[in-house]
Design an enzyme around this catalytic site. Sequence first.
Site, PDB file in Angstrom:
ATOM      1  N   TYR A  46      32.870  37.122  51.593  1.00 31.50           N
ATOM      2  CA  TYR A  46      33.654  37.992  50.712  1.00 31.50           C
ATOM      3  C   TYR A  46      33.382  39.469  50.983  1.00 31.50           C
ATOM      4  CZ  TYR A  46      34.152  33.773  47.761  1.00 31.50           C
ATOM      5  OH  TYR A  46      34.406  32.523  47.275  1.00 31.50           O
ATOM      6  N   LYS A 222      37.850  33.882  38.891  1.00 31.71           N
ATOM      7  CA  LYS A 222      37.862  35.295  39.263  1.00 31.71           C
ATOM      8  C   LYS A 222      38.726  36.086  38.290  1.00 31.71           C
ATOM      9  CE  LYS A 222      40.659  37.389  41.967  1.00 31.71           C
ATOM     10  NZ  LYS A 222      41.530  37.800  43.071  1.00 31.71           N
ATOM     11  N   SER A 223      38.185  37.184  37.781  1.00 33.74           N
ATOM     12  CA  SER A 223      38.960  38.112  36.967  1.00 33.74           C
ATOM     13  C   SER A 223      38.189  39.420  36.861  1.00 33.74           C
ATOM     14  CB  SER A 223      39.210  37.553  35.567  1.00 33.74           C
ATOM     15  OG  SER A 223      39.966  38.481  34.808  1.00 33.74           O
ATOM     16  N   VAL A 224      38.926  40.519  36.801  1.00 32.16           N
ATOM     17  CA  VAL A 224      38.296  41.812  36.514  1.00 32.16           C
ATOM     18  C   VAL A 224      38.848  42.395  35.217  1.00 32.16           C
ATOM     19  CG1 VAL A 224      37.778  42.362  38.915  1.00 32.16           C
ATOM     20  CG2 VAL A 224      39.981  43.050  37.956  1.00 32.16           C
ATOM     21  N   ASN A 232      38.872  33.557  29.239  1.00 33.51           N
ATOM     22  CA  ASN A 232      38.290  32.473  30.037  1.00 33.51           C
ATOM     23  C   ASN A 232      37.063  31.887  29.356  1.00 33.51           C
ATOM     24  OD1 ASN A 232      40.259  33.026  31.934  1.00 33.51           O
ATOM     25  ND2 ASN A 232      38.903  34.178  33.281  1.00 33.51           N
TER      26      ASN A 232
END
Length: 261
Positions: A46, A222-224, A232
């Site tokens: 990544y 995945k989240s920002v 979530n």
Amino acid sequence: MSGHDQPFELPAVGLGTWQMRGETAERGVRDAIELGYRLIDTAAAYHNEEAVGAGIRGSGTDPGELLVVTKFPEEDAGREREVLRTSLGLLGVDKIDLWLVHAPLDAAGSLRIWEQFIKARDEGLVRAIGVSNFLPEQVDELIKASGVVPAVNQIAFGPRYYDADVAPHHAAHGIALQAHSPFSENDLAHPVLRGIADRHGCTVRQVLLRWHRAHGVPVVVKSVSPTHLTENLDAAGHPLEPEDVAAIDRLGINPTRGQPA
């Protein structure tokens, strides 16, 4: 040689960081930890381990309270120790909590990597070792050849890939099954998912996370977005009806054949 002593305990929802870079990754990790996330998942491939490490430090949370997960790129076979040292340095930690082989090679290639993973664990550089994107038969081959059971197998488990035999197979070995890509690998506009979400007054994303929870499979998400990060976590505690779970089970189109994440 022997397997691990007990199944690896994973939180129901962890933070995935695929495609998160730089300041965005740092802020996303920091915000997630402050909201209550305790598993942070990254990978050498990544190219964000340094930012993830900065986010962990920026949260002010003792790293000992977190599960820090990173993955070894299988194409770097033969450089396991070098890559691990680099990951440790970039993340700024003394030990990786969970080190995964990012994806399988052929049986002999996977075994060669796995043998180096076992050495790293035995030397105390990593707390636990596992695999990612391995099919059940590939897991079986690895255990038979090495005598060491992976603590975790992280796969695409969502409705698109659902196979009722996968979770029992892993449970029989004492392997924790963990799901990645619950949103990107599934059709968020599917009418079955949208209908269940509407009835429950929640988002399709929450429906998918609740479906994973119903199957006892923790998820890396995945989240920002602080809103999505909060949603979530909230999804983990509200069960679906059995008929909803069964309806989602029937959506599977390509069992077990997930893509690396």
